[in-house]
Design a protein around this motif. Sequence first.
Motif: not given
Length: 264
Positions: A51-53, A60-61, A64, A173-174, A205-207
Amino acid sequence: MSAVVESPAVAEQATGVRIRDVHKTFHRKRRPGRAALEGVSLDVEPGEFLCLLGPSGCGKSTLLSIIAGFTSADSGEVIVGGRAVTGPGHERGVLFQTPNLFPWLTTWQNVLYGPKARGVLTAEVREEAAELLETVGLADARDAYPHELSGGMRHRAAFARVLINHPGVLLMDEPFGALDAITRAGMQRFLLELWQKRRTTIVFVTHDVEEAALLGDRVCVLSAPPGGTKAVLDIGLPRPRSYDDTETLEFVQAKRRIREVLER
Ligand SMILES: Nc1ncnc2c1ncn2[C@@H]1O[C@H](COP(=O)(O)OP(=O)(O)OP(=O)(O)O)[C@@H](O)[C@H]1O
Ligand SMILES: [Mg+2]
């Protein structure tokens, strides 16, 4: 949604992702350029769920998109499955926050779009597409158009459309960011089951700290804009995981460790 079925026809070759010292600045007319990434290095192991935070705008985007081959880095390199990324490829499946289904095609036609475009639309592929729609719980919606599907159904259709291409790595991506809490939990469960069966490499990817702790083997925290790798945390929670695990002490501690890195 039915359980994910294991099928030898869909046993992907999970691939690793190697990111080395990636820099990216977006140039703007008559204004100074804006650095989005400053020296990101990261290795994602084959079959790993990473996970990318990081805070909004940390890149992040952009990262990706560079792995997907939609955006090129100014310097540094990205190697997927031993090959340097020079553009998009069907071995890297990409899922965005908004499912990008073709509105003029039915669910069935959307899923078959990739194999058709690549000239590999065989009876076997059609059979696999039918199985995939069964797996994602859309067998009854195969002739529906995207506007006739709910948000969660569109996501599942987009999933099936990517999975038919047997990607070695899934770039997300989210993907569940815009869904309501119940649909989101359903999609997280589906993704965990899918990953448990297929072990496709995933960069997600997530917040959301809770989502990162629930899904990831490791969580890579990017620093405030422009992004660089701040820390990579091992989550270390046992697999298979489910939503019930979010109530355990270990889970709460994992979330706290992630938050501490985010806030420092
Ligand atoms: N195509 C583009 N042209 C110009 N600037 C861009 C472009 N894409 C991204 N940026 C800039 O690069 C930086 C990183 O953007 P990016 O979308 O990667 O952030 P993010 O971490 O995904 O943010 P969020 O969490 O809000 O989605 C931002 O400053 C953004 O304005
Ligand atoms: Mg983003």
